[in-house]
Write an enzyme that holds these catalytic residues in place. Structure first.
Site, short mmCIF file in Angstrom:
data_model
loop_
_atom_site.label_atom_id
_atom_site.label_comp_id
_atom_site.label_asym_id
_atom_site.label_seq_id
_atom_site.Cartn_x
_atom_site.Cartn_y
_atom_site.Cartn_z
N MET A 75 0.80 -1.23 0.00
CA MET A 75 0.00 0.00 0.00
C MET A 75 0.84 1.28 0.00
SD MET A 75 -2.82 -1.31 -0.31
CE MET A 75 -3.44 -2.97 -0.13
N HIS A 77 2.93 4.30 -1.58
CA HIS A 77 2.95 5.03 -2.84
C HIS A 77 4.40 5.16 -3.33
CE1 HIS A 77 -0.88 6.30 -1.11
NE2 HIS A 77 -1.26 6.52 -2.34
N MET A 114 8.03 4.54 5.89
CA MET A 114 8.25 3.18 5.41
C MET A 114 9.55 3.07 4.62
SD MET A 114 5.95 1.51 6.85
CE MET A 114 6.48 -0.03 6.15
N ASP A 129 23.88 -11.02 5.46
CA ASP A 129 24.20 -11.79 4.26
C ASP A 129 25.71 -11.83 4.00
OD1 ASP A 129 23.65 -13.18 1.72
OD2 ASP A 129 24.36 -11.29 0.84
#
Length: 165
Positions: A75, A77, A114, A129
């Protein structure tokens, strides 16, 4: 009609319409960390990890992640980010903890929380990693929003630092 902003009248997921929201300067600072053992710490600071310069690769990965957040979080943008800055510092008193701080900035109609959180998470994942061949026991987190500015909901600053800061 649902009172939740990300559901339509049928109760199905939707991306919120932000066309009427004003463009303002918006910033977000997110933090994460990764706890490593002494050997990994020494190899990172001495640039001896076989995959390369861990912090340089992690920094680029974080910037890329911020730019691709809308491709990962359904959700969100797509945003034209104006700046992404990532810094690292170590705590080596009891454990070896790499602290990651991400600052994201834009001028637009929705926030960049976000993007900052995604960048911080991907930075930590990239360290994992690159170092997992040495030890898989590394611990990521906590990851959290430290502060944000702009938007109709106003500014936010975490009132109490998260443990370990």
């Amino acid at each position: 009609m649902s009172s939740f902003t990300h559901f339509n009248e049928q109760g199905r997921a939707r991306m919120v319409d932000i066309t009427e929201k004003s463009d303002t300067v918006r910033t977000a600072i997110a933090k994460s960390s990764i706890t490593v053992n002494k050997l990994i710490y020494e190899q990172i600071i001495n640039n001896e990890i076989r995959k390369g310069d861990v912090l340089a690769v992690s920094q680029v990965a974080g910037i890329m992640a911020a730019k691709k957040t809308s491709e990962l979080i359904p959700m969100c943008h797509p945003l034209a980010l104006k700046g992404v800055d990532i810094s690292f510092n170590w705590t080596t008193q009891d454990d070896y903890i790499l602290h990651i701080t991400v600052s994201v900035k834009t001028k637009g109609s929705t926030g960049v929380e976000m993007e900052a959180l995604t960048a911080a998470s991907v930075c930590a994942l990239t360290v994992y990693d690159m170092c997992k061949a040495v030890d898989k026991g590394m611990v990521i987190g906590p990851t959290y929003l430290a502060e944000k500015t702009g938007g109709k909901n106003g500014d936010f600053k975490r009132p109490v630092p998260v443990a370990g800061e």
